[in-house]
Design a protein around this motif. Sequence first.
Motif, PDB file in Angstrom:
ATOM      1  N   MET A 122      11.561  22.740   8.366  1.00 51.24           N
ATOM      2  CA  MET A 122      10.267  22.081   8.274  1.00 51.24           C
ATOM      3  C   MET A 122      10.271  21.140   7.064  1.00 51.24           C
ATOM      4  O   MET A 122      10.665  21.521   5.966  1.00 51.24           O
ATOM      5  CB  MET A 122       9.183  23.142   8.131  1.00 51.24           C
ATOM      6  N   ALA A 123       9.849  19.928   7.265  1.00 48.36           N
ATOM      7  CA  ALA A 123       9.833  18.926   6.194  1.00 48.36           C
ATOM      8  C   ALA A 123       8.690  19.185   5.223  1.00 48.36           C
ATOM      9  O   ALA A 123       7.610  19.613   5.617  1.00 48.36           O
ATOM     10  CB  ALA A 123       9.694  17.537   6.790  1.00 48.36           C
ATOM     11  N   ARG A 124       8.975  18.923   3.947  1.00 49.29           N
ATOM     12  CA  ARG A 124       7.936  19.066   2.930  1.00 49.29           C
ATOM     13  C   ARG A 124       6.967  17.900   3.027  1.00 49.29           C
ATOM     14  O   ARG A 124       7.377  16.766   3.289  1.00 49.29           O
ATOM     15  CB  ARG A 124       8.556  19.070   1.545  1.00 49.29           C
ATOM     16  N   PRO A 125       5.680  18.145   2.807  1.00 46.06           N
ATOM     17  CA  PRO A 125       4.722  17.025   2.814  1.00 46.06           C
ATOM     18  C   PRO A 125       4.969  16.105   1.627  1.00 46.06           C
ATOM     19  O   PRO A 125       5.400  16.538   0.556  1.00 46.06           O
ATOM     20  CB  PRO A 125       3.360  17.711   2.708  1.00 46.06           C
ATOM     21  N   LYS A 126       4.709  14.819   1.825  1.00 46.01           N
ATOM     22  CA  LYS A 126       4.883  13.854   0.743  1.00 46.01           C
ATOM     23  C   LYS A 126       3.818  14.053  -0.316  1.00 46.01           C
ATOM     24  O   LYS A 126       2.660  14.295  -0.010  1.00 46.01           O
ATOM     25  CB  LYS A 126       4.766  12.430   1.273  1.00 46.01           C
ATOM     26  N   ARG A 127       4.238  13.937  -1.560  1.00 42.28           N
ATOM     27  CA  ARG A 127       3.296  13.971  -2.667  1.00 42.28           C
ATOM     28  C   ARG A 127       2.784  12.562  -2.896  1.00 42.28           C
ATOM     29  O   ARG A 127       3.517  11.590  -2.705  1.00 42.28           O
ATOM     30  CB  ARG A 127       3.968  14.467  -3.933  1.00 42.28           C
ATOM     31  N   PRO A 128       1.542  12.430  -3.348  1.00 44.43           N
ATOM     32  CA  PRO A 128       1.055  11.072  -3.657  1.00 44.43           C
ATOM     33  C   PRO A 128       1.787  10.502  -4.865  1.00 44.43           C
ATOM     34  O   PRO A 128       2.170  11.225  -5.776  1.00 44.43           O
ATOM     35  CB  PRO A 128      -0.430  11.274  -3.956  1.00 44.43           C
ATOM     36  N   THR A 129       1.996   9.221  -4.842  1.00 44.77           N
ATOM     37  CA  THR A 129       2.622   8.537  -5.969  1.00 44.77           C
ATOM     38  C   THR A 129       1.578   8.318  -7.050  1.00 44.77           C
ATOM     39  O   THR A 129       0.496   7.818  -6.772  1.00 44.77           O
ATOM     40  CB  THR A 129       3.180   7.174  -5.519  1.00 44.77           C
ATOM     41  N   ILE A 130       1.899   8.692  -8.269  1.00 44.98           N
ATOM     42  CA  ILE A 130       0.994   8.441  -9.383  1.00 44.98           C
ATOM     43  C   ILE A 130       1.168   6.989  -9.807  1.00 44.98           C
ATOM     44  O   ILE A 130       2.267   6.559 -10.150  1.00 44.98           O
ATOM     45  CB  ILE A 130       1.288   9.378 -10.568  1.00 44.98           C
ATOM     46  N   CYS A 131       0.082   6.245  -9.748  1.00 48.40           N
ATOM     47  CA  CYS A 131       0.096   4.838 -10.145  1.00 48.40           C
ATOM     48  C   CYS A 131      -0.598   4.690 -11.485  1.00 48.40           C
ATOM     49  O   CYS A 131      -1.583   5.363 -11.758  1.00 48.40           O
ATOM     50  CB  CYS A 131      -0.617   3.976  -9.113  1.00 48.40           C
ATOM     51  N   ILE A 132      -0.089   3.780 -12.286  1.00 48.11           N
ATOM     52  CA  ILE A 132      -0.647   3.527 -13.609  1.00 48.11           C
ATOM     53  C   ILE A 132      -1.013   2.055 -13.699  1.00 48.11           C
ATOM     54  O   ILE A 132      -0.236   1.186 -13.312  1.00 48.11           O
ATOM     55  CB  ILE A 132       0.367   3.885 -14.700  1.00 48.11           C
ATOM     56  N   SER A 133      -2.211   1.785 -14.184  1.00 49.61           N
ATOM     57  CA  SER A 133      -2.638   0.416 -14.427  1.00 49.61           C
ATOM     58  C   SER A 133      -2.088  -0.013 -15.776  1.00 49.61           C
ATOM     59  O   SER A 133      -2.386   0.587 -16.802  1.00 49.61           O
ATOM     60  CB  SER A 133      -4.157   0.322 -14.423  1.00 49.61           C
ATOM     61  N   VAL A 134      -1.240  -1.039 -15.765  1.00 45.86           N
ATOM     62  CA  VAL A 134      -0.560  -1.484 -16.970  1.00 45.86           C
ATOM     63  C   VAL A 134      -0.961  -2.924 -17.281  1.00 45.86           C
ATOM     64  O   VAL A 134      -0.875  -3.792 -16.413  1.00 45.86           O
ATOM     65  CB  VAL A 134       0.976  -1.394 -16.793  1.00 45.86           C
ATOM     66  N   ARG A 135      -1.430  -3.160 -18.505  1.00 43.91           N
ATOM     67  CA  ARG A 135      -1.737  -4.536 -18.936  1.00 43.91           C
ATOM     68  C   ARG A 135      -0.431  -5.221 -19.301  1.00 43.91           C
ATOM     69  O   ARG A 135       0.342  -4.713 -20.106  1.00 43.91           O
ATOM     70  CB  ARG A 135      -2.658  -4.522 -20.146  1.00 43.91           C
ATOM     71  N   LEU A 136      -0.213  -6.368 -18.695  1.00 48.42           N
ATOM     72  CA  LEU A 136       1.038  -7.084 -18.913  1.00 48.42           C
ATOM     73  C   LEU A 136       0.784  -8.522 -19.314  1.00 48.42           C
ATOM     74  O   LEU A 136      -0.166  -9.147 -18.845  1.00 48.42           O
ATOM     75  CB  LEU A 136       1.886  -7.059 -17.636  1.00 48.42           C
ATOM     76  N   LYS A 137       1.645  -9.025 -20.161  1.00 44.93           N
ATOM     77  CA  LYS A 137       1.579 -10.429 -20.561  1.00 44.93           C
ATOM     78  C   LYS A 137       2.032 -11.319 -19.414  1.00 44.93           C
ATOM     79  O   LYS A 137       1.425 -12.344 -19.129  1.00 44.93           O
ATOM     80  CB  LYS A 137       2.461 -10.652 -21.788  1.00 44.93           C
ATOM     81  N   SER A 138       3.103 -10.925 -18.730  1.00 44.01           N
ATOM     82  CA  SER A 138       3.538 -11.644 -17.533  1.00 44.01           C
ATOM     83  C   SER A 138       4.196 -10.676 -16.567  1.00 44.01           C
ATOM     84  O   SER A 138       4.786  -9.668 -16.970  1.00 44.01           O
ATOM     85  CB  SER A 138       4.476 -12.797 -17.882  1.00 44.01           C
ATOM     86  N   PHE A 139       4.077 -10.997 -15.293  1.00 46.82           N
ATOM     87  CA  PHE A 139       4.606 -10.161 -14.219  1.00 46.82           C
ATOM     88  C   PHE A 139       4.926 -11.090 -13.065  1.00 46.82           C
ATOM     89  O   PHE A 139       4.039 -11.751 -12.525  1.00 46.82           O
ATOM     90  CB  PHE A 139       3.544  -9.130 -13.813  1.00 46.82           C
ATOM     91  N   PHE A 140       6.187 -11.202 -12.711  1.00 44.77           N
ATOM     92  CA  PHE A 140       6.553 -12.152 -11.663  1.00 44.77           C
ATOM     93  C   PHE A 140       7.764 -11.646 -10.880  1.00 44.77           C
ATOM     94  O   PHE A 140       8.599 -10.911 -11.405  1.00 44.77           O
ATOM     95  CB  PHE A 140       6.845 -13.530 -12.265  1.00 44.77           C
ATOM     96  N   PRO A 141       7.855 -12.054  -9.596  1.00 43.69           N
ATOM     97  CA  PRO A 141       8.998 -11.642  -8.772  1.00 43.69           C
ATOM     98  C   PRO A 141      10.227 -12.486  -9.076  1.00 43.69           C
ATOM     99  O   PRO A 141      10.129 -13.619  -9.543  1.00 43.69           O
ATOM    100  CB  PRO A 141       8.505 -11.900  -7.349  1.00 43.69           C
ATOM    101  N   ILE A 142      11.381 -11.913  -8.817  1.00 40.76           N
ATOM    102  CA  ILE A 142      12.637 -12.648  -8.904  1.00 40.76           C
ATOM    103  C   ILE A 142      12.969 -13.122  -7.493  1.00 40.76           C
ATOM    104  O   ILE A 142      12.970 -12.323  -6.551  1.00 40.76           O
ATOM    105  CB  ILE A 142      13.762 -11.766  -9.459  1.00 40.76           C
TER     106      ILE A 142
END
Length: 78
Positions: A1-21
């Motif tokens: 029997m598969a274990r149920p997924k746990r929720p991912t803990i998300c954190i709100s982080v203040r960032l100077k810059s955030f961009f995709p590569i």
Amino acid sequence: MARPKRPTICISVRLKSFFPINGKAVYIAYDYNGHKDVIPEMAYFGKDEDVTNGNAYWIAKWALKKMKPNSITNTRPK
């Protein structure tokens, strides 16, 4: 029997810059202390719209390696 997924803990982080590569499934994040971190695409959950002063992004807790605690503004399960 598969274990149920746990929720991912998300954190709100203040960032100077955030961009995709281009061509990669990662983001580069710089906080206001000058720390740089590479965030996988699967750990990014969007912009925190509740923050009005500056930019904050919801990122999975497990993906934050170098960000300092004073960059963190909030937590929630996702």
